[in-house]
Write an enzyme that holds these catalytic residues in place. Structure first.
Site, PDB file in Angstrom:
ATOM      1  CG  ASN A  17     -48.882 -84.500 -57.096  1.00 40.29           C
ATOM      2  OD1 ASN A  17     -48.036 -85.932 -56.512  1.00 40.29           O
ATOM      3  ND2 ASN A  17     -48.494 -84.898 -58.359  1.00 40.29           N
TER       4      ASN A  17
ATOM      5  CG  PHE B  84     -41.317 -85.992 -50.243  1.00 43.12           C
ATOM      6  CD1 PHE B  84     -41.133 -87.454 -50.525  1.00 43.12           C
ATOM      7  CD2 PHE B  84     -41.859 -85.345 -51.952  1.00 43.12           C
ATOM      8  CE1 PHE B  84     -40.792 -88.004 -51.815  1.00 43.12           C
ATOM      9  CE2 PHE B  84     -41.583 -86.248 -52.719  1.00 43.12           C
ATOM     10  CZ  PHE B  84     -41.590 -87.341 -52.760  1.00 43.12           C
TER      11      PHE B  84
ATOM     12  CB  CYS C 187     -46.024 -85.419 -61.167  1.00 43.06           C
ATOM     13  SG  CYS C 187     -46.222 -86.759 -62.293  1.00 43.06           S
TER      14      CYS C 187
HETATM   15  C1  UDX Z   1     -44.691 -87.357 -57.756  1.00 42.70           C
HETATM   16  C2  UDX Z   1     -45.433 -87.304 -56.452  1.00 42.70           C
HETATM   17  O1  UDX Z   1     -44.418 -88.314 -54.981  1.00 42.70           O
HETATM   18  C3  UDX Z   1     -46.447 -89.433 -56.676  1.00 42.70           C
HETATM   19  O2  UDX Z   1     -46.714 -89.267 -56.268  1.00 42.70           O
HETATM   20  C4  UDX Z   1     -47.306 -88.641 -57.658  1.00 42.70           C
HETATM   21  O3  UDX Z   1     -48.447 -89.308 -58.642  1.00 42.70           O
HETATM   22  C5  UDX Z   1     -46.680 -88.280 -59.176  1.00 42.70           C
HETATM   23  O4  UDX Z   1     -45.491 -87.075 -58.977  1.00 42.70           O
HETATM   24  P1  UDX Z   1     -42.434 -88.483 -59.088  1.00 42.70           P
HETATM   25  O5  UDX Z   1     -42.979 -87.210 -59.550  1.00 42.70           O
HETATM   26  O6  UDX Z   1     -42.079 -89.890 -59.718  1.00 42.70           O
HETATM   27  O7  UDX Z   1     -44.153 -88.382 -57.823  1.00 42.70           O
HETATM   28  O8  UDX Z   1     -41.220 -88.967 -57.934  1.00 42.70           O
HETATM   29  P2  UDX Z   1     -41.356 -87.968 -56.081  1.00 42.70           P
HETATM   30  O9  UDX Z   1     -40.616 -88.901 -55.487  1.00 42.70           O
HETATM   31  O10 UDX Z   1     -42.100 -87.632 -55.917  1.00 42.70           O
HETATM   32  O11 UDX Z   1     -39.834 -86.924 -56.472  1.00 42.70           O
HETATM   33  C6  UDX Z   1     -40.171 -85.676 -56.980  1.00 42.70           C
HETATM   34  C7  UDX Z   1     -39.225 -84.726 -57.010  1.00 42.70           C
HETATM   35  O12 UDX Z   1     -38.405 -83.922 -55.705  1.00 42.70           O
HETATM   36  C8  UDX Z   1     -37.580 -85.110 -57.741  1.00 42.70           C
HETATM   37  O13 UDX Z   1     -37.115 -84.581 -58.052  1.00 42.70           O
HETATM   38  C9  UDX Z   1     -36.409 -85.584 -55.739  1.00 42.70           C
HETATM   39  O14 UDX Z   1     -35.739 -85.437 -56.529  1.00 42.70           O
HETATM   40  C10 UDX Z   1     -37.433 -84.260 -55.565  1.00 42.70           C
HETATM   41  N1  UDX Z   1     -37.492 -84.532 -53.915  1.00 42.70           N
HETATM   42  C11 UDX Z   1     -37.524 -85.905 -53.891  1.00 42.70           C
HETATM   43  C12 UDX Z   1     -36.193 -83.654 -53.162  1.00 42.70           C
HETATM   44  O15 UDX Z   1     -35.859 -82.895 -53.348  1.00 42.70           O
HETATM   45  N2  UDX Z   1     -36.397 -83.809 -51.559  1.00 42.70           N
HETATM   46  C13 UDX Z   1     -37.672 -85.429 -51.278  1.00 42.70           C
HETATM   47  O16 UDX Z   1     -36.997 -85.441 -50.500  1.00 42.70           O
HETATM   48  C14 UDX Z   1     -37.953 -85.851 -52.172  1.00 42.70           C
END
Ligand code: UDX
Length: 417
Positions: free
Chosen positions: A193, A234, A245
């Site tokens: 994470n 990402f 998270c």
């Molecule tokens: C995350 C991890 O991906 C996952 O593996 C773990 O088990 C729990 O935490 P999650 O919290 O569901 O999962 O969301 P994720 O898809 O990781 O996105 C997190 C945040 O990052 C979101 O607010 C999303 O909008 C943001 N994000 C993601 C970006 O701003 N840019 C990106 O390129 C990807």
């Protein structure tokens, strides 16, 4: 677990949740979950209860409670500790307690020692999950890897064999499975994470540079993403990360490193956090600028409140945070989200919530798109132009077709473009 063929007893301390689940209702929005829940209930292989005694006789006890951020930034372990204390009297020799929660490194060793002292012959292992909200069902049933943190020796070997039975379906499909010691397994989760958060803040830092020099961070991400060592995933610049998270995990990781005397190793995470939070401030400033410096008396349509699409989760949501700040600064915020209005209203009852995007957009002096739901990507900018008072849009997730919106007469401002 029930879908995979196991007999499941599911315990929670919240009677309302248990009632809902027993009635086949998912207590939150998660695509595919109601279907799996229905199937599981129909199979008779799952039962929901608030009675911890009902877990007696289970071979494997999964511990999956939350580890929210405490007042100092460190993880608050009270739910983990309470669940372990409540569970331990019902665990017998030969059984396994399997931790799923994201915990500070060292927690599993402590809990394992306590368990062995209370129930000789019972074994604690750590088996972090990596599911993403919005894809939780798919990520649980066919994850991209399994991580087993086990103690050394015969107990560890038995734990591996037992987890292999639990996960037999996915393992047969070739899902990689990595066996390691307890602290490594704990670290895998939190470092994954931390890496994801760092990747997002990296691209958002590039967005800040791009904004100053007139470059386009989206083109930049596409180009560097073609390098297989970097990868395009990402690297979406925007409002940054939120949710239950990433934000709390980087703070908890830092706090744990400080306790261990290696705080310097993770000092960069403070920058990752600061860069992330600057994105929200940037959008508030941009909104103010686009409204001629005065927010009071202006009507702002906020499309998107969840921290990410396909979720109703608003925990540490950049979108909801920005909506609340604009309201505080005097704007009238009309907010809409396909799923997260109920959860958002609980935290911010002061905002005006619309039942449709059209309702939020009607009469708006400024439109902010803050969560990249498909519904917003598909909006017809021509139709939106006929609803708003002024055709100005901030694309907080770079999810709109910029040319189409401009062609419809909009001033379009993206992130880092
Ligand atoms: C995350 C991890 O991906 C996952 O593996 C773990 O088990 C729990 O935490 P999650 O919290 O569901 O999962 O969301 P994720 O898809 O990781 O996105 C997190 C945040 O990052 C979101 O607010 C999303 O909008 C943001 N994000 C993601 C970006 O701003 N840019 C990106 O390129 C990807």
């Amino acid at each position: 677990m029930a879908k995979l063929g196991h007999d499941v007893v599911a315990v929670d301390v919240d009677p309302a949740k248990i009632e809902q689940l027993a009635a086949g209702e998912a207590p939150f929005f998660e695509p595919g979950l109601p279907e799996v829940l229905g199937e599981a209930l129909a199979s008779g292989r799952i039962r929901f209860t608030t009675e911890m005694a009902d877990v007696a006789g289970s071979q494997v006890h999964f511990l999956a409670v939350g580890t929210p951020q405490g007042p100092t930034g460190a993880a608050d372990l009270r739910y983990v500790d309470a669940a372990m204390a409540a569970l331990t009297p019902y665990v017998s020799a030969g059984e396994f307690v399997v931790g799923k929660s994201t915990v500070p490194v060292g927690t599993a060793a402590r809990l394992g020692a306590d368990l062995s002292a209370a129930v000789p012959g019972a074994t604690l292992v750590w088996n972090p999950e990596f599911l993403r909200e919005g894809f939780a069902v798919q990520d649980t049933i066919s994850p991209d890897r399994f991580v087993y943190g086990v103690p050394e020796g015969a107990d560890g070997e038995r734990a591996v064999a037992t987890l292999d039975e639990v996960y037999a379906t996915a393992l047969a499909d070739g899902t990689p499975r990595l066996v390691m010691d307890l602290p490594t397994a704990e670290l895998v989760k939190i470092s994954a994470n931390a890496f994801l958060a760092t990747k997002i803040s990296f691209i958002n830092a590039m967005a800040e540079i791009a904004e100053v020099v007139g470059a386009d961070v989206t083109a930049l991400a596409d180009a560097i993403g073609h390098d297989a060592r970097i990868g395009r995933k990402f690297l979406n610049a925007g409002l940054g990360f939120g949710g239950g998270c990433l934000p709390k995990d980087i703070r908890a990781f830092q706090a744990r490193a400080d306790e261990l005397g290696v705080g310097e190793s993770l000092a960069f995470l403070a920058d990752v956090d600061a860069t992330n939070l600057r994105r929200r401030a940037h959008v508030v400033e941009l909104a103010e600028e686009l409204l001629g410096g005065v927010l009071a008396g202006k009507r702002v349509a906020v499309l998107g409140l969840a921290f990410k699409p396909n979720s109703d989760d608003v925990r540490d949501s950049p979108a909801l945070d920005i909506a609340a700040r604009l309201h505080e600064l005097g704007a009238t915020v009309a907010a809409y989200d396909p799923e997260a209005v109920v959860t958002a209203r609980r935290l911010h009852p002061e905002l005006e919530y619309a039942e449709t995007a059209e309702e939020a957009l009607t009469g708006a002096d400024l439109v902010l798109v803050l969560t990249e739901w498909d519904e917003f990507r598909r909006l017809d900018p021509g139709a939106v132009a006929s609803l708003v008072a002024s055709p100005v849009v901030v694309d907080g997730r770079n999810c709109l077709d910029r040319d189409a919106w401009r062609a419809a007469g909009f001033t379009h401002r993206g992130m880092g473009r």
